[in-house]
Design a protein around this motif. Structure first.
Motif, mmCIF file in Angstrom:
data_model
loop_
_atom_site.group_PDB
_atom_site.id
_atom_site.type_symbol
_atom_site.label_atom_id
_atom_site.label_comp_id
_atom_site.label_asym_id
_atom_site.label_seq_id
_atom_site.Cartn_x
_atom_site.Cartn_y
_atom_site.Cartn_z
ATOM 1 N N PHE A 100 -1.624 11.143 11.304
ATOM 2 C CA PHE A 100 -1.024 10.538 10.113
ATOM 3 C C PHE A 100 -2.105 10.388 9.055
ATOM 4 C CE2 PHE A 100 2.503 8.830 12.769
ATOM 5 C CZ PHE A 100 3.556 9.119 11.917
ATOM 6 N N GLN A 101 -1.739 10.529 7.806
ATOM 7 C CA GLN A 101 -2.661 10.246 6.707
ATOM 8 C C GLN A 101 -2.716 8.733 6.533
ATOM 9 O OE1 GLN A 101 -1.074 12.388 3.364
ATOM 10 N NE2 GLN A 101 -1.394 14.366 4.321
ATOM 11 N N GLN A 102 -3.811 8.239 5.978
ATOM 12 C CA GLN A 102 -3.968 6.793 5.832
ATOM 13 C C GLN A 102 -2.844 6.175 4.998
ATOM 14 O OE1 GLN A 102 -6.071 4.681 7.508
ATOM 15 N NE2 GLN A 102 -4.640 3.228 6.610
ATOM 16 N N ASP A 103 -2.406 6.851 3.941
ATOM 17 C CA ASP A 103 -1.327 6.279 3.129
ATOM 18 C C ASP A 103 -0.019 6.203 3.919
ATOM 19 O OD1 ASP A 103 -1.156 9.148 2.953
ATOM 20 O OD2 ASP A 103 0.094 8.961 1.169
ATOM 21 N N GLN A 104 0.202 7.130 4.826
ATOM 22 C CA GLN A 104 1.399 7.085 5.667
ATOM 23 C C GLN A 104 1.320 5.918 6.650
ATOM 24 O OE1 GLN A 104 0.899 11.138 7.070
ATOM 25 N NE2 GLN A 104 2.798 11.760 6.023
ATOM 26 N N LEU A 105 0.139 5.704 7.221
ATOM 27 C CA LEU A 105 -0.047 4.575 8.134
ATOM 28 C C LEU A 105 0.152 3.252 7.397
ATOM 29 C CD1 LEU A 105 -3.119 5.808 10.200
ATOM 30 C CD2 LEU A 105 -0.761 5.589 11.001
ATOM 31 N N THR A 106 -0.340 3.187 6.173
ATOM 32 C CA THR A 106 -0.164 1.976 5.363
ATOM 33 C C THR A 106 1.323 1.717 5.122
ATOM 34 O OG1 THR A 106 -2.327 2.289 4.320
ATOM 35 C CG2 THR A 106 -0.735 0.883 3.150
ATOM 36 N N MET A 107 2.073 2.760 4.849
ATOM 37 C CA MET A 107 3.516 2.613 4.666
ATOM 38 C C MET A 107 4.164 2.107 5.957
ATOM 39 S SD MET A 107 4.197 6.094 2.468
ATOM 40 C CE MET A 107 5.967 5.961 2.297
ATOM 41 N N LEU A 108 3.808 2.684 7.088
ATOM 42 C CA LEU A 108 4.373 2.276 8.370
ATOM 43 C C LEU A 108 4.035 0.820 8.700
ATOM 44 C CD1 LEU A 108 3.758 5.446 10.559
ATOM 45 C CD2 LEU A 108 5.974 4.478 9.928
ATOM 46 N N GLU A 109 2.822 0.410 8.365
ATOM 47 C CA GLU A 109 2.376 -0.948 8.686
ATOM 48 C C GLU A 109 3.181 -2.018 7.952
ATOM 49 O OE1 GLU A 109 -1.782 -0.373 7.891
ATOM 50 O OE2 GLU A 109 -2.224 -0.024 10.019
ATOM 51 N N LYS A 110 3.902 -1.629 6.905
ATOM 52 C CA LYS A 110 4.794 -2.584 6.232
ATOM 53 C C LYS A 110 5.955 -2.963 7.143
ATOM 54 C CE LYS A 110 5.823 -0.123 2.627
ATOM 55 N NZ LYS A 110 6.288 0.393 1.318
ATOM 56 N N TYR A 111 6.261 -2.108 8.122
ATOM 57 C CA TYR A 111 7.432 -2.285 8.969
ATOM 58 C C TYR A 111 7.112 -2.724 10.389
ATOM 59 C CZ TYR A 111 9.423 0.012 4.991
ATOM 60 O OH TYR A 111 9.784 0.315 3.696
ATOM 61 N N GLY A 112 5.844 -2.767 10.734
ATOM 62 C CA GLY A 112 5.486 -3.217 12.075
ATOM 63 C C GLY A 112 4.034 -2.920 12.393
ATOM 64 N N ARG A 113 3.546 -3.619 13.408
ATOM 65 C CA ARG A 113 2.179 -3.402 13.879
ATOM 66 C C ARG A 113 2.153 -2.111 14.692
ATOM 67 N NH1 ARG A 113 -0.192 -4.940 18.725
ATOM 68 N NH2 ARG A 113 1.585 -6.311 19.198
ATOM 69 N N ILE A 114 1.203 -1.248 14.395
ATOM 70 C CA ILE A 114 1.088 0.024 15.110
ATOM 71 C C ILE A 114 0.414 -0.210 16.459
ATOM 72 C CG2 ILE A 114 -0.001 2.304 15.092
ATOM 73 C CD1 ILE A 114 0.475 2.313 12.036
#
Length: 139
Positions: A100-114
């Motif tokens: 994942f690109q960092q910006d994608q991970l940042t987006m995902l982190e809005k919805y839950g802890r990875i």
């Protein structure tokens, strides 16, 4: 359960890999979580793509597009769950997270802890990843 989704909300589509071979399971190309949808939209036939993306957005999902390379590295094979404390978590493999690109991970982190797990052997030999190994229970 597909039968509980009103027919007017169902979207059927065809998806293929880079060589044109049909994708055998949606777990490979997409994951829909609570508020987000990760999808390799490049796989979805162009005639279906707009309908699929519009449906996801109309359902209130933030669409996170992944590439073919990310797809083959299991970025579409992730699962959004709640742990025993009710915390939203997004389970993925170490391999998926690293692609994942960092910006994608940042987006995902809005919805839950990875939560990342090392399942290299299963991904290499079995061909599946984190989402394929878990069962969802809807209460």
């Amino acid at each position: 359960d597909m039968m509980n989704i009103p027919e007017s909300r169902r979207v059927f589509f065809h998806a293929n890999d880079r060589s044109g071979t049909p994708i055998y399971h949606t777990n490979v190309i997409m994951s829909i979580g609570d508020g987000f949808a990760v999808i390799c939209d490049e796989c979805v036939n162009s005639s279906d793509r707009t309908d699929v993306l519009n449906a996801l957005e109309q359902l209130g999902h933030e669409v996170i597009a992944i590439t073919f390379d990310q797809m083959v590295n299991f970025c579409g094979n992730i699962l959004n769950l709640r742990n025993n404390d009710g915390e939203s978590i997004i389970v993925m493999s170490v391999r998926a997270k690293s692609h994942f690109q960092q910006d994608q991970l940042t987006m995902l982190e809005k919805y839950g802890r990875i939560v990342e797990v090392n399942i290299d052997t299963i991904e290499t030999i079995g061909g599946g990843s984190a989402r394929c190994m878990m069962a969802e229970i809807f209460v």
